[in-house]
Motif scaffolding. Sequence first.
Motif, PDB file in Angstrom:
ATOM      1  N   ILE A 151       0.870  -1.172   0.000  1.00 19.07           N
ATOM      2  CA  ILE A 151       0.000   0.000   0.000  1.00 19.07           C
ATOM      3  C   ILE A 151       0.908   1.222   0.000  1.00 19.07           C
ATOM      4  CG2 ILE A 151      -1.760   1.309   1.239  1.00 19.07           C
ATOM      5  CD1 ILE A 151      -2.711  -1.361   2.441  1.00 19.07           C
ATOM      6  N   VAL A 183      -5.136  -1.223  -7.319  1.00 17.50           N
ATOM      7  CA  VAL A 183      -6.333  -0.439  -7.050  1.00 17.50           C
ATOM      8  C   VAL A 183      -5.879   0.933  -6.560  1.00 17.50           C
ATOM      9  CG1 VAL A 183      -8.409  -0.257  -5.624  1.00 17.50           C
ATOM     10  CG2 VAL A 183      -7.627  -2.507  -6.373  1.00 17.50           C
ATOM     11  N   GLN A 184      -6.485   1.974  -7.104  1.00 11.04           N
ATOM     12  CA  GLN A 184      -6.201   3.331  -6.640  1.00 11.04           C
ATOM     13  C   GLN A 184      -7.414   3.814  -5.856  1.00 11.04           C
ATOM     14  OE1 GLN A 184      -6.269   6.711  -9.382  1.00 11.04           O
ATOM     15  NE2 GLN A 184      -4.250   7.244  -8.616  1.00 11.04           N
ATOM     16  N   THR A 185      -7.162   4.413  -4.692  1.00 10.46           N
ATOM     17  CA  THR A 185      -8.252   4.910  -3.859  1.00 10.46           C
ATOM     18  C   THR A 185      -7.975   6.351  -3.433  1.00 10.46           C
ATOM     19  OG1 THR A 185      -7.257   4.149  -1.777  1.00 10.46           O
ATOM     20  CG2 THR A 185      -8.670   2.580  -2.962  1.00 10.46           C
ATOM     21  N   ARG A 186      -9.040   7.033  -3.024  1.00 16.70           N
ATOM     22  CA  ARG A 186      -8.924   8.392  -2.485  1.00 16.70           C
ATOM     23  C   ARG A 186      -9.462   8.375  -1.068  1.00 16.70           C
ATOM     24  NH1 ARG A 186     -12.801  12.288  -2.227  1.00 16.70           N
ATOM     25  NH2 ARG A 186     -14.074  11.190  -3.742  1.00 16.70           N
ATOM     26  N   ASP A 187      -8.733   8.975  -0.163  1.00 15.80           N
ATOM     27  CA  ASP A 187      -9.139   9.050   1.239  1.00 15.80           C
ATOM     28  C   ASP A 187     -10.208  10.130   1.381  1.00 15.80           C
ATOM     29  OD1 ASP A 187      -9.370   9.473   3.998  1.00 15.80           O
ATOM     30  OD2 ASP A 187      -7.232   9.201   4.348  1.00 15.80           O
ATOM     31  N   ARG A 188     -11.392   9.737   1.793  1.00 17.84           N
ATOM     32  CA  ARG A 188     -12.484  10.701   1.963  1.00 17.84           C
ATOM     33  C   ARG A 188     -12.239  11.667   3.122  1.00 17.84           C
ATOM     34  NH1 ARG A 188     -17.667  10.216   0.152  1.00 17.84           N
ATOM     35  NH2 ARG A 188     -17.951   8.714  -1.532  1.00 17.84           N
ATOM     36  N   GLU A 214       0.770   5.211   0.186  1.00 17.09           N
ATOM     37  CA  GLU A 214      -0.051   6.382   0.495  1.00 17.09           C
ATOM     38  C   GLU A 214       0.719   7.631   0.090  1.00 17.09           C
ATOM     39  OE1 GLU A 214      -1.814   8.779   4.358  1.00 17.09           O
ATOM     40  OE2 GLU A 214      -1.508   6.607   4.516  1.00 17.09           O
ATOM     41  N   ASN A 243      -2.539   3.710  -3.313  1.00 18.89           N
ATOM     42  CA  ASN A 243      -2.498   2.667  -4.338  1.00 18.89           C
ATOM     43  C   ASN A 243      -2.240   1.355  -3.626  1.00 18.89           C
ATOM     44  OD1 ASN A 243      -2.890   4.582  -6.241  1.00 18.89           O
ATOM     45  ND2 ASN A 243      -0.941   4.321  -7.283  1.00 18.89           N
ATOM     46  N   ASN A 294      -2.248  10.529 -12.686  1.00 15.92           N
ATOM     47  CA  ASN A 294      -2.938   9.452 -13.390  1.00 15.92           C
ATOM     48  C   ASN A 294      -2.495   9.342 -14.848  1.00 15.92           C
ATOM     49  OD1 ASN A 294      -4.338   8.439 -11.212  1.00 15.92           O
ATOM     50  ND2 ASN A 294      -6.076   9.789 -11.525  1.00 15.92           N
ATOM     51  N   TYR A 310      -4.241   9.914  -1.341  1.00 16.53           N
ATOM     52  CA  TYR A 310      -4.571   8.767  -2.177  1.00 16.53           C
ATOM     53  C   TYR A 310      -3.765   7.564  -1.722  1.00 16.53           C
ATOM     54  CZ  TYR A 310      -6.436  12.472  -5.083  1.00 16.53           C
ATOM     55  OH  TYR A 310      -7.142  13.556  -5.526  1.00 16.53           O
TER      56      TYR A 310
END
Length: 100
Positions: free
Chosen positions: A6, A38-43, A8, A51, A18, A49
């Motif tokens: 992971i 998988v790419q994610t965004r921290d709410r 961050e 990955n 991107n 972000y």
Amino acid sequence: MRFIQIIEYRTSRIDEFNALLDAWVEKNAGNRLASRAVQTRDRDGENVYLNIVEFPSYEVAMQNSDRPETAEFAAQVAALCDGPPTFRNLDLLDERTFQD
């Protein structure tokens, strides 16, 4: 044993990040060592972000890290980030998929 990394990072330039990621994926088609990403965004964190990248094993992940293409990509990505990334290196012990 499968291995997950992971990464961050914080960036206000996610579109550029991107575009660089897309170019790297295309450039390395047929030569990738990762099996899933998988790419994610921290709410809860602005411009934060993560990955999540899965490899067949820790050893394969380290081979990926040692590749010149990976070092070049990491340097380009670092220029788009607002500080150094944080890495989490995880052995996958158990996996469950729920369909209900």
